[in-house]
Design a protein around this motif. Structure first.
Motif, PDB file in Angstrom:
ATOM      1  N   HIS A 202    -144.950-121.642  31.475  1.00 48.07           N
ATOM      2  CA  HIS A 202    -144.126-122.734  30.962  1.00 48.07           C
ATOM      3  C   HIS A 202    -142.677-122.354  31.209  1.00 48.07           C
ATOM      4  CE1 HIS A 202    -142.262-125.359  27.871  1.00 48.07           C
ATOM      5  NE2 HIS A 202    -143.242-126.165  28.220  1.00 48.07           N
ATOM      6  N   ARG A 203    -141.804-123.321  31.221  1.00 47.72           N
ATOM      7  CA  ARG A 203    -140.396-123.016  31.509  1.00 47.72           C
ATOM      8  C   ARG A 203    -139.719-122.218  30.408  1.00 47.72           C
ATOM      9  NH1 ARG A 203    -138.458-129.232  31.292  1.00 47.72           N
ATOM     10  NH2 ARG A 203    -138.884-129.555  29.102  1.00 47.72           N
ATOM     11  N   THR A 204    -140.366-122.077  29.247  1.00 44.36           N
ATOM     12  CA  THR A 204    -139.779-121.251  28.192  1.00 44.36           C
ATOM     13  C   THR A 204    -140.394-119.853  28.106  1.00 44.36           C
ATOM     14  OG1 THR A 204    -141.312-122.092  26.522  1.00 44.36           O
ATOM     15  CG2 THR A 204    -139.202-123.256  26.776  1.00 44.36           C
ATOM     16  N   THR A 205    -141.420-119.577  28.921  1.00 46.11           N
ATOM     17  CA  THR A 205    -142.021-118.245  28.864  1.00 46.11           C
ATOM     18  C   THR A 205    -141.473-117.314  29.921  1.00 46.11           C
ATOM     19  OG1 THR A 205    -143.873-118.967  30.242  1.00 46.11           O
ATOM     20  CG2 THR A 205    -144.184-119.026  27.853  1.00 46.11           C
ATOM     21  N   GLY A 206    -140.892-117.836  30.959  1.00 46.70           N
ATOM     22  CA  GLY A 206    -140.317-116.985  31.989  1.00 46.70           C
ATOM     23  C   GLY A 206    -141.385-116.372  32.872  1.00 46.70           C
ATOM     24  N   ALA A 207    -140.960-115.447  33.687  1.00 47.27           N
ATOM     25  CA  ALA A 207    -141.855-114.791  34.640  1.00 47.27           C
ATOM     26  C   ALA A 207    -142.383-113.500  34.039  1.00 47.27           C
ATOM     27  CB  ALA A 207    -141.098-114.518  35.932  1.00 47.27           C
ATOM     28  N   GLN A 208    -143.190-112.820  34.797  1.00 45.28           N
ATOM     29  CA  GLN A 208    -143.734-111.539  34.351  1.00 45.28           C
ATOM     30  C   GLN A 208    -142.624-110.503  34.264  1.00 45.28           C
ATOM     31  OE1 GLN A 208    -146.580-111.131  37.432  1.00 45.28           O
ATOM     32  NE2 GLN A 208    -145.194-110.143  38.844  1.00 45.28           N
ATOM     33  N   ILE A 209    -142.859-109.511  33.416  1.00 47.44           N
ATOM     34  CA  ILE A 209    -141.904-108.430  33.190  1.00 47.44           C
ATOM     35  C   ILE A 209    -142.556-107.127  33.649  1.00 47.44           C
ATOM     36  CG2 ILE A 209    -140.639-107.141  31.429  1.00 47.44           C
ATOM     37  CD1 ILE A 209    -139.603-109.918  31.572  1.00 47.44           C
ATOM     38  N   ASP A 210    -141.842-106.336  34.445  1.00 49.62           N
ATOM     39  CA  ASP A 210    -142.319-105.011  34.859  1.00 49.62           C
ATOM     40  C   ASP A 210    -141.419-103.956  34.252  1.00 49.62           C
ATOM     41  OD1 ASP A 210    -144.290-106.162  36.369  1.00 49.62           O
ATOM     42  OD2 ASP A 210    -143.410-105.702  38.312  1.00 49.62           O
ATOM     43  N   LEU A 211    -142.032-102.918  33.695  1.00 47.53           N
ATOM     44  CA  LEU A 211    -141.304-101.781  33.148  1.00 47.53           C
ATOM     45  C   LEU A 211    -141.862-100.523  33.811  1.00 47.53           C
ATOM     46  CD1 LEU A 211    -139.259-100.717  31.043  1.00 47.53           C
ATOM     47  CD2 LEU A 211    -141.150-100.576  29.437  1.00 47.53           C
ATOM     48  N   VAL A 212    -140.985 -99.770  34.458  1.00 52.42           N
ATOM     49  CA  VAL A 212    -141.391 -98.562  35.177  1.00 52.42           C
ATOM     50  C   VAL A 212    -140.737 -97.367  34.505  1.00 52.42           C
ATOM     51  CG1 VAL A 212    -141.415 -97.380  37.401  1.00 52.42           C
ATOM     52  CG2 VAL A 212    -141.514 -99.878  37.322  1.00 52.42           C
ATOM     53  N   SER A 213    -141.542 -96.314  34.283  1.00 54.10           N
ATOM     54  CA  SER A 213    -141.001 -95.113  33.656  1.00 54.10           C
ATOM     55  C   SER A 213    -141.822 -93.906  34.093  1.00 54.10           C
ATOM     56  CB  SER A 213    -141.051 -95.243  32.131  1.00 54.10           C
ATOM     57  OG  SER A 213    -140.451 -94.121  31.527  1.00 54.10           O
ATOM     58  N   VAL A 214    -141.244 -92.747  33.916  1.00 51.76           N
ATOM     59  CA  VAL A 214    -141.951 -91.483  34.148  1.00 51.76           C
ATOM     60  C   VAL A 214    -142.222 -90.884  32.772  1.00 51.76           C
ATOM     61  CG1 VAL A 214    -141.798 -89.167  35.121  1.00 51.76           C
ATOM     62  CG2 VAL A 214    -140.857 -91.117  36.379  1.00 51.76           C
ATOM     63  N   ILE A 215    -143.490 -90.533  32.534  1.00 53.68           N
ATOM     64  CA  ILE A 215    -143.850 -89.966  31.233  1.00 53.68           C
ATOM     65  C   ILE A 215    -144.336 -88.530  31.421  1.00 53.68           C
ATOM     66  CG2 ILE A 215    -144.387 -92.200  30.207  1.00 53.68           C
ATOM     67  CD1 ILE A 215    -147.354 -91.586  30.592  1.00 53.68           C
ATOM     68  N   ARG A 216    -144.141 -87.763  30.393  1.00 56.52           N
ATOM     69  CA  ARG A 216    -144.636 -86.387  30.366  1.00 56.52           C
ATOM     70  C   ARG A 216    -145.792 -86.382  29.376  1.00 56.52           C
ATOM     71  NH1 ARG A 216    -142.908 -81.373  31.679  1.00 56.52           N
ATOM     72  NH2 ARG A 216    -140.874 -82.156  32.307  1.00 56.52           N
ATOM     73  N   GLY A 217    -146.917 -85.900  29.807  1.00 55.06           N
ATOM     74  CA  GLY A 217    -148.086 -85.901  28.963  1.00 55.06           C
ATOM     75  C   GLY A 217    -148.502 -84.519  28.534  1.00 55.06           C
TER      76      GLY A 217
END
Length: 163
Positions: free
Chosen positions: A141-156
């Protein structure tokens, strides 16, 4: 004897003494003024609608980023050796077991789907993973916007090498 009263003076001067400037507005002037006011009010109403839509879009985008960050926090707390969701794999375009979910907030499923992919970290360090979390609105819908990508490096915790 009856008293004769003089007629009271009128508040308005006699019609014959009015000049053109003192007669008031013409019908054409009133119509033009109403037209200008109508155009201004319609423009303001459209701006209000756009403002409300943009505010809703901002709220939904903020929620999507928060959902991506929540998943990133959850994944970063898992062990690389025992946590299935942080083993190397996953997909951002298809649902793969252990690499997708629907976020739940206050016991209610949200209108988004999260997918993530886990890859080897920088320099193939066995304690690092590069994780990309994608939040996809289920209703476009025009109020939901597009997909969001979040990229990070994690230490496990734990040591496991990505193939």
């Amino acid at each position: 004897m009856a008293q004769q009263h003089e007629p009271l003076p009128s508040a308005l001067p006699a019609r014959s003494h009015l000049t053109r400037d003192e007669r008031g507005f013409t019908l054409a002037e009133v119509v033009v003024a109403l037209l200008v006011c109508t155009v201004g009010l319609v423009g303001m109403a459209q701006m209000l609608a756009v403002t409300l839509r943009m505010q809703q879009l901002g709220r939904n985008s903020t929620s999507a980023v928060r959902m991506a960050q929540d998943k990133m926090d959850e994944l970063s707390s898992m062990s690389f050796t025992t946590g299935l969701s942080v083993q190397c794999g996953g997909s951002l375009t298809a649902d793969v077991a252990n690499y997708n979910d629907v976020p739940v907030l206050n016991g209610q499923a949200q209108q988004y789907r999260r997918r993530w992919i886990v890859q080897a970290g920088p320099d193939n360090d066995p304690q690092l993973r590069q994780v990309t979390v994608r939040v996809i609105p289920q209703v476009v819908h025009r109020t939901t916007g597009a997909q969001i990508d979040l990229v990070s490096v994690i230490r496990g915790a734990g040591v496991a090498v990505c193939p």
